[in-house]
Structure formats: C-alpha cells, structure tokens
Write an enzyme that holds these catalytic residues in place. Sequence first.
Site, PDB file in Angstrom:
ATOM      1  CG  ASP A 177       5.189  56.215  12.387  1.00 49.12           C
ATOM      2  OD1 ASP A 177       5.540  56.632  13.514  1.00 49.12           O
ATOM      3  OD2 ASP A 177       5.885  55.420  11.722  1.00 49.12           O
ATOM      4  CB  SER A 178       8.251  59.640  12.286  1.00 49.12           C
ATOM      5  OG  SER A 178       8.704  58.317  12.522  1.00 49.12           O
ATOM      6  CD  GLU A 218      11.335  55.258   7.825  1.00 47.40           C
ATOM      7  OE1 GLU A 218      11.304  55.445   6.591  1.00 47.40           O
ATOM      8  OE2 GLU A 218      10.295  55.192   8.521  1.00 47.40           O
ATOM      9  CG  HIS A 254       9.799  52.573  12.297  1.00 49.15           C
ATOM     10  ND1 HIS A 254       9.073  53.629  12.789  1.00 49.15           N
ATOM     11  CD2 HIS A 254      10.277  52.975  11.082  1.00 49.15           C
ATOM     12  CE1 HIS A 254       9.109  54.624  11.924  1.00 49.15           C
ATOM     13  NE2 HIS A 254       9.819  54.257  10.884  1.00 49.15           N
ATOM     14  CE1 TYR A 257       7.992  63.291  13.204  1.00 46.13           C
ATOM     15  CE2 TYR A 257       6.218  62.657  14.697  1.00 46.13           C
ATOM     16  CZ  TYR A 257       6.652  63.304  13.549  1.00 46.13           C
ATOM     17  OH  TYR A 257       5.750  63.956  12.760  1.00 46.13           O
ATOM     18  N   GLY A 258      12.276  60.009  17.171  1.00 45.91           N
ATOM     19  CA  GLY A 258      12.892  59.565  18.421  1.00 45.91           C
ATOM     20  C   GLY A 258      14.049  60.393  18.912  1.00 45.91           C
ATOM     21  CB  SER A 303       8.615  59.293  19.271  1.00 41.16           C
ATOM     22  OG  SER A 303       9.634  58.320  19.314  1.00 41.16           O
ATOM     23  CB  CYS A 362       9.547  51.926  17.948  1.00 35.90           C
ATOM     24  SG  CYS A 362       9.747  52.836  16.387  1.00 35.90           S
ATOM     25  CB  CYS A 411       4.335  57.831  15.995  1.00 38.62           C
ATOM     26  SG  CYS A 411       5.991  58.448  16.372  1.00 38.62           S
TER      27      CYS A 411
END
Length: 276
Positions: A21-22, A164, A198, A53-54, A86, A196, A84
């Site tokens: 993932d990012s 994040e 997240h 990444y979005g 994205s 997402c 992820c």
Amino acid sequence: MKTEKIDFAQLSATQPIGIFDSGVGGLTVAKEIKRLMPQENLIYFGDTKHLPYGDKSKEAIIEYSVKIAKFLLEKNCKAIVIACNSATANALKEVVEVVNNQALVFDVINPVAEKVAFEIHTNVGVIATKATINSGLYRKSIRKHNKFIKVDELATPLLVPAIEEGFKNHAITHSIIYHYLSNQKLKNIETLILGCTHYPLLIDEIRQYYGNRVRVIDSPNIVANQVRHSLEKRHLLNEQNPQPTYDFYLSDITKNFEKISKKFFGKAIELQSQVL
C-alpha cells in the site's frame, strides 16, 4: 482478481504473502489476513515516501506499483495483495502482467464489488481517493455484476493525509467526515463502501455519523476471505507454521506507521527502510 484457470503448481504453502500500500492503510488488510490465516508469513511494503497515491498521476502509480510487485517477487511471495484502491484502480493490469503467473494477485476492489453486487443493495455510495474515483472502477465492477444498482461515488482526498498524520477520534477527522458524508451525492445511499484501505481506521467514526441508517462495508474482511479461499483451494494455505514472521519494509519510516503497525502486530515489529 480472478486467477482460477492458471496452474500455480510451482508455488509452495510455506512461501510468504506479500501485501503493499502507499502507507498505513494496507495494514487493515494485513491485520485481517493475519487473523484469518494466523500461520502465514507476511511481507508488507508501505510506500510512505510517495503517499498519498490518490493525488498522483496514473503513470506514477503504475511505476510505483510495478516496482513494489517486482520487489515482492524477489522476496519469493506466493501471493501479492494490492492493498491499495488507487493502485488497484490504476495499475492492476500492469501488476498482473509483471507478476506473470509467478504468484497469485489479489486486489481490494473486485472482491468487494462482486459481494455487494450479489447482496441486497439498491443505492451504494463509494468514498475514495481522487485516483480511485476518477477511474470509475467501483461503479464498473458493481454494475458488471448487477446493472440495477445505483452507485454514487465521491472523492474524499483529505482523509488519507489526516490518517497518516495520526488524527483518529479527533476534531479534525470528525469535521472532515461530516463535510464529506453530508454531501448531496451520498444523500440517498443505503450502503457505503470505504474505497480506500486507510478508511477502515476511521470506521467507528463513520458508523457513528450514520447511526443505523447506512450499512458500512468491511472491505478488509472481504479481501482477506477471498485470499484464504483461493489459497485453500490450491492447497497453498500455510497450516503448519507456529511461529510466523512479519517483515515490514517502508520507503520512508514514519512515526504513525510505527505506532499503528505495533498496535496491529505487537511490540516486536521491526521496520526496515527500503527505497526501490
């Protein structure tokens, strides 16, 4: 991602599962994989240097995703989970091509879209990053299976940076959630997909906003169940490994990732810096 017709006889149950993932979002998927498959060795790559990444171009997302997939192949992974949305929406085809049947490939959009399409839903909302929403992949995937479902999608770009930065159960996230979920696009939805990885970190706050009015889909659980089913079907499930290993690689080690990974996987987690 369907891989049913391919023979993976060269793979072994003892090989690890790779997840990327990012940033911290993919940990929600990794946590579910760990819970459902407790004897699997896991290798996680968080591309924290390039998050989110979005808001990146399709070309950049493809470049990052392909490099990570190659890294996970070098680590001898039997499966690669693109944790992820994205990356799935923009680079799934390219990842599958570079993996080239050397491992199973799973994504986080198609299993969720398929499950939602075959359950009782009429109006589904999707919140995700700009890159995922712009791809239209959720709408296409859901309506491919059930053309009668109405799908309303909304880009919610402020959520990933807030997560994040470690804002959870905070006035900032409460404000962002209210701002997005009160949007007219989502006015009539009965089901919400957190598009997402997240976002499940804020699932309690999102459910609190809706009360019992809207069903919020638990995407990581759906994805992890598909991984387990596919490995089990091919006799690739690791069931004789009482001391599994968890390796974490980050392109930039951050305090928030350290905090969340330890919460999910225990205090013994060691984060390794790896620039691709």
